[in-house]
Design a protein around this motif. Structure first.
Motif, PDB file in Angstrom:
ATOM      1  N   GLU A  25      13.806   1.712  -2.404  1.00 20.93           N
ATOM      2  CA  GLU A  25      13.187   1.873  -1.095  1.00 20.93           C
ATOM      3  C   GLU A  25      13.294   3.076  -0.589  1.00 20.93           C
ATOM      4  O   GLU A  25      12.455   3.792  -0.132  1.00 20.93           O
ATOM      5  CB  GLU A  25      13.766   0.899  -0.424  1.00 20.93           C
ATOM      6  CG  GLU A  25      12.934   0.939   1.185  1.00 20.93           C
ATOM      7  CD  GLU A  25      11.537   0.586   1.112  1.00 20.93           C
ATOM      8  OE1 GLU A  25      10.820   0.854   2.215  1.00 20.93           O
ATOM      9  OE2 GLU A  25      11.064   0.006   0.327  1.00 20.93           O
ATOM     10  N   SER A  29      10.408   6.127   0.233  1.00 23.81           N
ATOM     11  CA  SER A  29      10.098   6.463   1.606  1.00 23.81           C
ATOM     12  C   SER A  29      10.717   7.968   1.647  1.00 23.81           C
ATOM     13  O   SER A  29      10.524   8.475   2.989  1.00 23.81           O
ATOM     14  CB  SER A  29      10.832   5.449   2.523  1.00 23.81           C
ATOM     15  OG  SER A  29      12.067   5.333   2.196  1.00 23.81           O
ATOM     16  N   VAL A 143       3.088  -8.441  -1.248  1.00 26.32           N
ATOM     17  CA  VAL A 143       4.092  -8.827   0.005  1.00 26.32           C
ATOM     18  C   VAL A 143       3.512  -9.810   0.794  1.00 26.32           C
ATOM     19  O   VAL A 143       2.122  -9.781   1.183  1.00 26.32           O
ATOM     20  CB  VAL A 143       3.882  -7.303   1.008  1.00 26.32           C
ATOM     21  CG1 VAL A 143       4.793  -7.462   2.123  1.00 26.32           C
ATOM     22  CG2 VAL A 143       4.657  -6.279   0.093  1.00 26.32           C
ATOM     23  N   GLN A 163       5.199  -1.621   3.998  1.00 23.94           N
ATOM     24  CA  GLN A 163       5.760  -2.050   2.600  1.00 23.94           C
ATOM     25  C   GLN A 163       4.664  -2.219   1.507  1.00 23.94           C
ATOM     26  O   GLN A 163       4.734  -1.899   0.380  1.00 23.94           O
ATOM     27  CB  GLN A 163       6.677  -3.526   2.685  1.00 23.94           C
ATOM     28  CG  GLN A 163       7.686  -3.343   3.608  1.00 23.94           C
ATOM     29  CD  GLN A 163       8.794  -2.280   2.650  1.00 23.94           C
ATOM     30  OE1 GLN A 163       8.826  -2.370   1.457  1.00 23.94           O
ATOM     31  NE2 GLN A 163       9.428  -1.637   3.525  1.00 23.94           N
ATOM     32  N   ARG A 166       3.446   1.259   0.782  1.00 29.42           N
ATOM     33  CA  ARG A 166       4.216   1.712  -0.089  1.00 29.42           C
ATOM     34  C   ARG A 166       4.289   1.464  -1.728  1.00 29.42           C
ATOM     35  O   ARG A 166       4.401   2.262  -2.769  1.00 29.42           O
ATOM     36  CB  ARG A 166       5.803   1.810   0.267  1.00 29.42           C
ATOM     37  CG  ARG A 166       5.902   2.803   1.393  1.00 29.42           C
ATOM     38  CD  ARG A 166       7.375   2.669   1.780  1.00 29.42           C
ATOM     39  NE  ARG A 166       7.370   3.579   3.230  1.00 29.42           N
ATOM     40  CZ  ARG A 166       8.518   2.874   4.085  1.00 29.42           C
ATOM     41  NH1 ARG A 166       9.053   1.782   3.843  1.00 29.42           N
ATOM     42  NH2 ARG A 166       8.444   3.612   5.200  1.00 29.42           N
ATOM     43  N   ARG A 167       4.247   0.252  -1.895  1.00 26.37           N
ATOM     44  CA  ARG A 167       3.972  -0.335  -3.211  1.00 26.37           C
ATOM     45  C   ARG A 167       2.459  -0.282  -3.824  1.00 26.37           C
ATOM     46  O   ARG A 167       2.803  -0.641  -4.857  1.00 26.37           O
ATOM     47  CB  ARG A 167       4.339  -2.046  -3.106  1.00 26.37           C
ATOM     48  CG  ARG A 167       5.862  -2.089  -2.964  1.00 26.37           C
ATOM     49  CD  ARG A 167       6.483  -3.587  -2.293  1.00 26.37           C
ATOM     50  NE  ARG A 167       7.672  -3.752  -2.339  1.00 26.37           N
ATOM     51  CZ  ARG A 167       8.444  -3.209  -1.591  1.00 26.37           C
ATOM     52  NH1 ARG A 167       8.208  -2.495  -0.598  1.00 26.37           N
ATOM     53  NH2 ARG A 167       9.729  -3.467  -1.633  1.00 26.37           N
TER      54      ARG A 167
END
Length: 283
Positions: A25, A29, A143, A163, A166-167
């Motif tokens: 993570e 980020s 997610v 989330q 980002r994925r």
């Protein structure tokens, strides 16, 4: 630069899984990783700075070294602090904005941090807390966002969308809904099943509306919304089978010394989910 992501370590397999999740993570980020080993202040014997008692346990140092070797470009710090474990961890996470812990303990002293303390920390921290089970391998899946109540709260929605963005994966919003018990007063002669279907469709429209503002902020995130007629914990756990992360909301404590409170749904999901679970406080 963004603040570091904080991960609590006790040397167990669960805390190593948490450290690996936190490291991934941090890299996604663009943040640093701060590893924290908390020792209960009542168990620390007094001694001069730099004495052997102030050193990191070998198991904790080993986790640090393995993460650093796997991700040499990631900025990593690791420190030992004293204090009441759940409050020390919560305070460290609140300053950084995200705390990561292992989700299951081993029993006895070694398992306290990632077991009961982990649950207590998630129950009173004022920042998102991600609890990671041993065996979480970082597989990219949906997610899953568990939605409760008539007004889905912004903090869990924002965290879940960030989330998923980002994925590069799907955000699956799941709302558990139990239709009200009859009788139904309607102008048309509808059978109860038809009425229940109509009410469920209305709930789905309401859920889609709650997601719409966040879709505008994160246009790259594909979303899926579902209203299911089963218990909330069962609905979230069923959806989490292929998920990389489950996101749940929790009402933030009104006072810093309020007793920890997770709620029955979060408690059940944390004990049974096979993927990491984020508990996000909200007003």
């Amino acid at each position: 630069m963004n603040q570091a992501i904080v991960v609590g370590l006790d040397g167990s397999a669960q805390s190593e899984a948490a450290a690996r999740w936190a490291a991934r993570e941090a890299r996604r980020s663009g943040r640093a990783l701060r590893m924290v080993h908390v020792v209960d202040e009542d168990s620390v014997a007094p001694g001069p700075p730099g004495a052997p008692g102030a050193r990191l346990p070998e198991a904790v140092a080993g986790i640090r070294d393995r993460i650093a070797a796997a991700l040499p470009d990631l900025e990593i710090t690791c420190e030992r602090i004293t204090g009441s474990p759940s409050y020390a961890l919560a305070a460290a996470g609140e300053r950084a904005g995200l705390l990561v812990l292992g989700s299951r303990g081993l029993g006895g002293v070694a398992g306290v941090l990632v077991g009961s303390v982990g649950l207590r920390t998630a129950g009173h921290a004022r920042c998102p807390v991600v609890l990671v089970p041993d065996g979480a391998d970082g597989t990219v899946g949906e997610v899953v966002l568990g939605v409760q109540g008539d007004r889905p709260c912004d903090a869990p929605l924002a965290f879940a969308f960030e989330q998923a963005a980002r994925r590069g994966t799907v955000l699956w919003a799941v709302e558990a809904w139990t239709p009200p018990a009859g009788p139904y007063a309607t102008e048309a002669p509808l059978e109860p099943p038809a009425i229940k279907e109509s009410l469920a469709a209305d709930r789905l429209v309401h859920l889609q509306d709650a997601l719409s503002r966040w879709r505008e902020k994160f246009p790259e995130v594909r979303t899926r919304a579902e209203v299911v007629g089963r218990g909330a914990a069962e609905a979230v756990l069923s959806a989490s089978g292929s998920a990389s992360l489950v996101v749940l909301g929790r009402r933030a404590p009104r006072h810093p010394m309020s007793p920890p409170r997770l709620g029955a749904v979060a408690h059940a999901v944390l004990h049974h989910a096979a993927c990491p679970v984020a508990v996000v406080p909200h007003d």
